[in-house]
Write a protein that holds these residues in place. Structure first.
Motif, PDB file in Angstrom:
ATOM      1  N   UNK A 123       0.863  -1.188   0.000  1.00  0.00           N
ATOM      2  CA  UNK A 123       0.000   0.000   0.000  1.00  0.00           C
ATOM      3  C   UNK A 123       0.895   1.233   0.000  1.00  0.00           C
ATOM      4  N   UNK A 124       0.570   2.220  -0.832  1.00  0.00           N
ATOM      5  CA  UNK A 124       1.355   3.440  -0.973  1.00  0.00           C
ATOM      6  C   UNK A 124       0.531   4.662  -0.586  1.00  0.00           C
ATOM      7  N   UNK A 125       1.199   5.667  -0.002  1.00  0.00           N
ATOM      8  CA  UNK A 125       0.590   6.981   0.207  1.00  0.00           C
ATOM      9  C   UNK A 125       1.604   8.025  -0.234  1.00  0.00           C
ATOM     10  N   UNK A 126       1.130   9.040  -0.966  1.00  0.00           N
ATOM     11  CA  UNK A 126       1.981  10.121  -1.456  1.00  0.00           C
ATOM     12  C   UNK A 126       1.619  11.409  -0.728  1.00  0.00           C
ATOM     13  N   UNK A 127       2.650  12.103  -0.193  1.00  0.00           N
ATOM     14  CA  UNK A 127       2.443  13.308   0.608  1.00  0.00           C
ATOM     15  C   UNK A 127       3.198  14.489   0.021  1.00  0.00           C
ATOM     16  N   UNK A 177       2.833  17.408   4.702  1.00  0.00           N
ATOM     17  CA  UNK A 177       2.240  16.209   5.279  1.00  0.00           C
ATOM     18  C   UNK A 177       0.808  15.967   4.849  1.00  0.00           C
ATOM     19  N   UNK A 178       0.374  16.657   3.787  1.00  0.00           N
ATOM     20  CA  UNK A 178      -0.966  16.440   3.245  1.00  0.00           C
ATOM     21  C   UNK A 178      -0.945  15.279   2.259  1.00  0.00           C
ATOM     22  N   UNK A 179      -1.946  14.414   2.336  1.00  0.00           N
ATOM     23  CA  UNK A 179      -2.034  13.280   1.419  1.00  0.00           C
ATOM     24  C   UNK A 179      -2.450  13.752   0.030  1.00  0.00           C
ATOM     25  N   UNK A 180      -1.647  13.420  -0.972  1.00  0.00           N
ATOM     26  CA  UNK A 180      -1.981  13.748  -2.359  1.00  0.00           C
ATOM     27  C   UNK A 180      -2.807  12.647  -3.004  1.00  0.00           C
ATOM     28  N   UNK A 181      -2.409  11.398  -2.781  1.00  0.00           N
ATOM     29  CA  UNK A 181      -3.133  10.262  -3.342  1.00  0.00           C
ATOM     30  C   UNK A 181      -2.646   8.992  -2.669  1.00  0.00           C
ATOM     31  N   UNK A 182      -3.365   7.890  -2.896  1.00  0.00           N
ATOM     32  CA  UNK A 182      -2.946   6.585  -2.399  1.00  0.00           C
ATOM     33  C   UNK A 182      -2.829   5.623  -3.574  1.00  0.00           C
ATOM     34  N   UNK A 227       5.429   3.305   2.088  1.00  0.00           N
ATOM     35  CA  UNK A 227       5.128   1.951   1.638  1.00  0.00           C
ATOM     36  C   UNK A 227       4.947   1.060   2.859  1.00  0.00           C
ATOM     37  N   UNK A 228       3.778   0.436   2.935  1.00  0.00           N
ATOM     38  CA  UNK A 228       3.483  -0.454   4.055  1.00  0.00           C
ATOM     39  C   UNK A 228       2.581  -1.585   3.622  1.00  0.00           C
ATOM     40  N   UNK A 229       2.000  -2.254   4.614  1.00  0.00           N
ATOM     41  CA  UNK A 229       1.146  -3.419   4.356  1.00  0.00           C
ATOM     42  C   UNK A 229      -0.330  -3.055   4.407  1.00  0.00           C
ATOM     43  N   UNK A 230      -1.094  -3.643   3.499  1.00  0.00           N
ATOM     44  CA  UNK A 230      -2.550  -3.481   3.531  1.00  0.00           C
ATOM     45  C   UNK A 230      -2.934  -2.025   3.422  1.00  0.00           C
ATOM     46  N   UNK A 231      -3.685  -1.540   4.376  1.00  0.00           N
ATOM     47  CA  UNK A 231      -4.002  -0.110   4.450  1.00  0.00           C
ATOM     48  C   UNK A 231      -3.536   0.423   5.799  1.00  0.00           C
ATOM     49  N   UNK A 232      -3.226   1.722   5.833  1.00  0.00           N
ATOM     50  CA  UNK A 232      -2.835   2.374   7.076  1.00  0.00           C
ATOM     51  C   UNK A 232      -3.281   3.823   6.986  1.00  0.00           C
ATOM     52  N   UNK A 233      -3.220   4.533   8.117  1.00  0.00           N
ATOM     53  CA  UNK A 233      -3.705   5.895   8.181  1.00  0.00           C
ATOM     54  C   UNK A 233      -2.569   6.898   7.973  1.00  0.00           C
ATOM     55  N   UNK A 234      -2.958   8.135   7.687  1.00  0.00           N
ATOM     56  CA  UNK A 234      -1.986   9.196   7.421  1.00  0.00           C
ATOM     57  C   UNK A 234      -1.028   9.396   8.584  1.00  0.00           C
ATOM     58  N   UNK A 235      -1.544   9.435   9.820  1.00  0.00           N
ATOM     59  CA  UNK A 235      -0.663   9.665  10.966  1.00  0.00           C
ATOM     60  C   UNK A 235       0.315   8.513  11.158  1.00  0.00           C
ATOM     61  N   UNK A 236      -0.112   7.286  10.829  1.00  0.00           N
ATOM     62  CA  UNK A 236       0.784   6.131  10.920  1.00  0.00           C
ATOM     63  C   UNK A 236       1.892   6.226   9.873  1.00  0.00           C
ATOM     64  N   UNK A 237       1.516   6.658   8.673  1.00  0.00           N
ATOM     65  CA  UNK A 237       2.509   6.817   7.610  1.00  0.00           C
ATOM     66  C   UNK A 237       3.558   7.845   8.008  1.00  0.00           C
TER      67      UNK A 237
END
Length: 204
Positions: free
Chosen positions: A74-78, A82-87, A121-131
């Motif tokens: 699972x990916x998150x782009x910031x 620290x604002x999420x742009x996309x997942x 980059x992590x496993x499954x899904x996770x939240x913004x603060x965790x990322x």
């Protein structure tokens, strides 16, 4: 936690690492799951394709340990604030890194503004603060392939239409391997040094 390695392949930056449990919150129990954090700089207008290979069932032993592992990536782009742009989650199409598994993730993003950004980059899904903190508390690693207590991953970052630079993985700057042309020049230079040494040794 993550093994840091990178290379430059046809304009792409390739990073390798692992995901596993460790004691991030210092409670004496290794029950927190790491999330890799990669920062980088881009010029305005750069498009980057972030492509994860995390399912070694495709026949690729990512870290060369002789073990086949796999997890749901699972990916998150910031942005720099620290604002999420996309997942990026499950990716259906085959990609240049060779991954063909539904659970490998990818993101294609064009950066309108130059600056520093972060991909996690992590496993499954996770939240913004965790990322942003780099781990999920009290979450076990879930092996989709094999029965190991960790999973290897490879992230390929391919930039077009601009520049990608200053890549840092989990706080460690990533050393870029020179492009093939630079390697040829380096090889020629080393060969010249070796020849000169042989010539000097023959005179002695």
């Amino acid at each position: 936690m993550a093994g840091i390695a990178a290379s430059s392949v046809a304009g792409a930056t390739v990073l390798n690492g692992t995901i596993a449990n460790f004691d991030a919150d210092a409670d004496g129990i290794a029950d927190d799951l790491n999330i890799a954090r990669i920062t980088f700089n881009v010029s305005a207008g750069t498009q980057v394709f972030f492509d994860v290979l995390a399912r070694e069932s495709t026949g690729v032993d990512l870290n060369g340990d002789g073990l086949i592992t796999g997890f749901d990536s699972y990916l998150m782009l910031f942005d720099a604030r620290g604002n999420t742009l996309t997942i990026g989650d499950d990716w259906m199409a085959p990609t240049p890194d060779g991954s063909v598994d539904f659970f490998d993730s990818a993101i294609r993003w064009t950066f309108a503004e130059a600056g520093t950004y972060m991909i996690t980059l992590g496993q499954g899904t996770y939240f913004q603060d965790e990322a942003l903190q780099g781990y999920e508390a009290n979450r076990p690693y879930d092996a989709f392939i094999g029965n190991q207590n960790f999973g290897a991953w490879r992230l390929t970052m391919t930039a077009t239409g601009g520049t990608l630079s200053d890549v840092v993985q989990d706080g460690v700057p990533v050393s870029q391997v020179p492009e093939p042309g630079s390697l040829l020049l380096l090889g020629a230079g080393l060969a010249g040094v070796a020849a000169a040494r042989r010539k000097r040794a023959a005179r002695l």
